[in-house]
Design a protein around this motif. Sequence first.
Motif, short mmCIF file in Angstrom:
data_model
loop_
_atom_site.label_atom_id
_atom_site.label_comp_id
_atom_site.label_asym_id
_atom_site.label_seq_id
_atom_site.Cartn_x
_atom_site.Cartn_y
_atom_site.Cartn_z
N VAL A 48 -0.05 10.31 -6.96
CA VAL A 48 0.28 10.04 -5.55
C VAL A 48 1.44 9.04 -5.47
O VAL A 48 2.41 9.23 -4.73
CB VAL A 48 -0.96 9.49 -4.79
N LEU A 59 3.86 8.44 4.01
CA LEU A 59 2.80 7.46 4.21
C LEU A 59 1.44 8.05 4.64
O LEU A 59 0.41 7.63 4.11
CB LEU A 59 3.29 6.41 5.21
N GLY A 178 -0.69 -7.17 -10.40
CA GLY A 178 -0.19 -6.17 -9.46
C GLY A 178 1.05 -5.52 -10.05
O GLY A 178 1.74 -6.14 -10.87
CO1 B1M Z 1 2.31 1.43 -0.77
N1 B1M Z 1 3.78 0.99 -2.00
N2 B1M Z 1 3.35 0.80 0.75
N3 B1M Z 1 0.75 1.92 0.27
N4 B1M Z 1 1.60 2.19 -2.36
C1 B1M Z 1 3.53 1.11 -3.43
C2 B1M Z 1 3.02 -0.19 -4.02
C3 B1M Z 1 4.97 1.52 -3.97
C4 B1M Z 1 5.21 1.12 -5.44
C5 B1M Z 1 5.17 3.03 -3.74
C6 B1M Z 1 6.47 3.56 -4.28
O1 B1M Z 1 7.51 3.33 -3.72
N5 B1M Z 1 6.39 4.28 -5.38
C7 B1M Z 1 5.90 0.76 -2.95
C8 B1M Z 1 6.28 -0.68 -3.32
C9 B1M Z 1 7.70 -0.84 -3.79
C10 B1M Z 1 7.94 -2.26 -4.19
O2 B1M Z 1 7.90 -3.18 -3.43
N6 B1M Z 1 8.20 -2.45 -5.47
C11 B1M Z 1 5.07 0.81 -1.68
C12 B1M Z 1 5.57 0.65 -0.37
C13 B1M Z 1 7.08 0.56 -0.25
C14 B1M Z 1 4.75 0.59 0.77
C15 B1M Z 1 5.17 0.38 2.23
C16 B1M Z 1 6.26 -0.67 2.44
C17 B1M Z 1 5.58 1.76 2.77
C18 B1M Z 1 6.13 1.77 4.16
O3 B1M Z 1 5.52 1.29 5.09
N7 B1M Z 1 7.31 2.33 4.27
C19 B1M Z 1 3.83 -0.04 2.90
C20 B1M Z 1 3.63 -1.58 2.85
C21 B1M Z 1 2.42 -2.03 3.61
C22 B1M Z 1 2.09 -3.48 3.28
O4 B1M Z 1 1.48 -3.78 2.28
N8 B1M Z 1 2.59 -4.38 4.14
C23 B1M Z 1 2.84 0.63 2.00
C24 B1M Z 1 1.57 1.04 2.41
C25 B1M Z 1 0.64 1.66 1.61
C26 B1M Z 1 -0.70 2.19 2.15
C27 B1M Z 1 -1.33 1.28 3.20
C28 B1M Z 1 -0.46 3.57 2.73
C29 B1M Z 1 -1.53 2.36 0.80
C30 B1M Z 1 -2.41 1.13 0.45
C31 B1M Z 1 -3.85 1.33 0.89
C32 B1M Z 1 -4.76 0.25 0.30
O5 B1M Z 1 -4.48 -0.35 -0.71
N9 B1M Z 1 -5.85 0.06 0.98
C33 B1M Z 1 -0.40 2.42 -0.24
C34 B1M Z 1 -0.59 2.89 -1.57
C35 B1M Z 1 -1.93 3.54 -1.86
C36 B1M Z 1 0.43 2.79 -2.56
C37 B1M Z 1 0.45 3.37 -4.00
C38 B1M Z 1 0.73 4.85 -3.87
C39 B1M Z 1 -0.79 3.20 -4.85
C40 B1M Z 1 -1.27 1.72 -5.00
C41 B1M Z 1 -2.64 1.74 -5.64
O6 B1M Z 1 -3.65 1.60 -4.96
N10 B1M Z 1 -2.68 1.97 -6.97
C42 B1M Z 1 1.64 2.54 -4.65
C43 B1M Z 1 2.38 3.30 -5.75
C44 B1M Z 1 1.89 2.91 -7.13
O7 B1M Z 1 1.43 1.80 -7.37
N11 B1M Z 1 2.07 3.78 -8.07
C45 B1M Z 1 2.37 2.04 -3.46
C46 B1M Z 1 -3.94 2.08 -7.71
C47 B1M Z 1 -4.39 0.65 -8.09
C48 B1M Z 1 -5.69 0.73 -8.88
O8 B1M Z 1 -3.39 0.11 -8.91
O9 B1M Z 1 -2.81 -1.66 -7.19
O10 B1M Z 1 -1.39 -1.37 -9.31
P1 B1M Z 1 -2.72 -1.34 -8.64
O11 B1M Z 1 -3.71 -2.33 -9.36
C49 B1M Z 1 -3.87 -2.36 -10.77
C50 B1M Z 1 -2.91 -3.32 -11.49
O12 B1M Z 1 -1.69 -3.53 -10.80
C51 B1M Z 1 -3.72 -4.56 -11.69
O13 B1M Z 1 -5.04 -4.07 -11.87
C52 B1M Z 1 -5.25 -2.95 -11.01
C53 B1M Z 1 -6.23 -2.03 -11.66
O14 B1M Z 1 -5.86 -1.66 -12.96
N12 B1M Z 1 -3.81 -5.60 -10.67
C54 B1M Z 1 -4.18 -6.86 -11.02
C55 B1M Z 1 -3.68 -5.55 -9.33
N13 B1M Z 1 -3.93 -6.73 -8.81
C56 B1M Z 1 -4.25 -7.57 -9.82
C57 B1M Z 1 -4.61 -8.91 -9.83
C58 B1M Z 1 -4.89 -9.52 -11.07
C59 B1M Z 1 -4.80 -8.80 -12.25
C60 B1M Z 1 -4.45 -7.46 -12.25
O15 B1M Z 1 -5.26 -10.80 -11.19
C61 B1M Z 1 -5.68 -11.50 -10.06
#
Ligand code: B1M
Length: 212
Positions: A48, A59, A178
């Motif tokens: 995704v 989105l 993150g």
């Molecule tokens: Co958005 N989003 N999103 N999003 N989203 C990303 C993060 C993005 C990378 C997508 C992309 O462009 N490929 C991008 C960010 C770009 C950047 O800044 N580098 C992005 C964007 C741009 C946005 C918006 C700005 C989009 C818009 O509005 N135009 C917007 C921002 C909203 C906001 O936050 N103000 C937005 C919104 C959203 C949704 C609300 C639709 C939804 C979030 C829903 C929710 O969380 N309840 C969403 C989602 C789902 C994603 C992606 C697709 C998936 C994130 C996720 O849940 N991954 C994401 C793309 C991606 O990451 N590939 C993306 C699964 C999760 C298990 O992984 O969160 O990485 P992650 O956590 C991992 C590790 O990172 C780590 O452990 C976790 C488990 O292994 N970890 C930690 C996390 N926190 C930790 C803390 C720790 C240690 C480890 O210690 C304390």
Amino acid sequence: MDPLESLAEALERGDADAVGERTQAAIHAGRAPASILNEGLLAGMKVVGEQFRTHQIFLPEVLLAARAMHAGLDLLKPLLVRDNVPMLGRVVIGTIRGDLHDIGKNLVGIMLQGAGFEVIDLGKDVPPERFVDTAIEKEAAVIGMSALLTTTMVGMKEVVEILRARRRQGRIKTIVGGAPVSAEFAREIGADDYAFDAASAVTRVKALLGVA
Ligand code: B1M
């Protein structure tokens, strides 16, 4: 199709009902919770993220996928969190100000609880002062911060600065994580540690507190 592949596929489609059913079926079939998480739910979310990045989906689809992810996680959580484990320490966690991504943070919380930590989850969009106020008030040993947007990472630095100003830096440890966060960033802002994923967050928090 392998059941976990079909779970990942349902998550990619954002079909929360199918994700719930397939997660339940995998649990009943005796698949390990960690496999269901990694090979099913997280594998689907990775696709995704890639499709969103390359503008194949938008989105609303990502929101549906996030909702479906929660449907699966709700079923897995009781299996990942063990009851009656000794309390190793209290950890305050949250997603930093301006950031609404909470799936990864929730996973970190589940894993920490499963390892025997008491977790105070402040949720998402948490102001820096609130991390520090809560940690002091609840006598927490660690603050764990999550950021998924490069634009919100600055809030993590503020938390460290507030701790320093209140002479708590070192006494209350900080860990950051993150997707855009790195070990180098953690060093730059003066955080005590960085973890790549939820499993390593447990290892790193244990190491910070010197517990087995
Ligand atoms: Co958005 N989003 N999103 N999003 N989203 C990303 C993060 C993005 C990378 C997508 C992309 O462009 N490929 C991008 C960010 C770009 C950047 O800044 N580098 C992005 C964007 C741009 C946005 C918006 C700005 C989009 C818009 O509005 N135009 C917007 C921002 C909203 C906001 O936050 N103000 C937005 C919104 C959203 C949704 C609300 C639709 C939804 C979030 C829903 C929710 O969380 N309840 C969403 C989602 C789902 C994603 C992606 C697709 C998936 C994130 C996720 O849940 N991954 C994401 C793309 C991606 O990451 N590939 C993306 C699964 C999760 C298990 O992984 O969160 O990485 P992650 O956590 C991992 C590790 O990172 C780590 O452990 C976790 C488990 O292994 N970890 C930690 C996390 N926190 C930790 C803390 C720790 C240690 C480890 O210690 C304390």
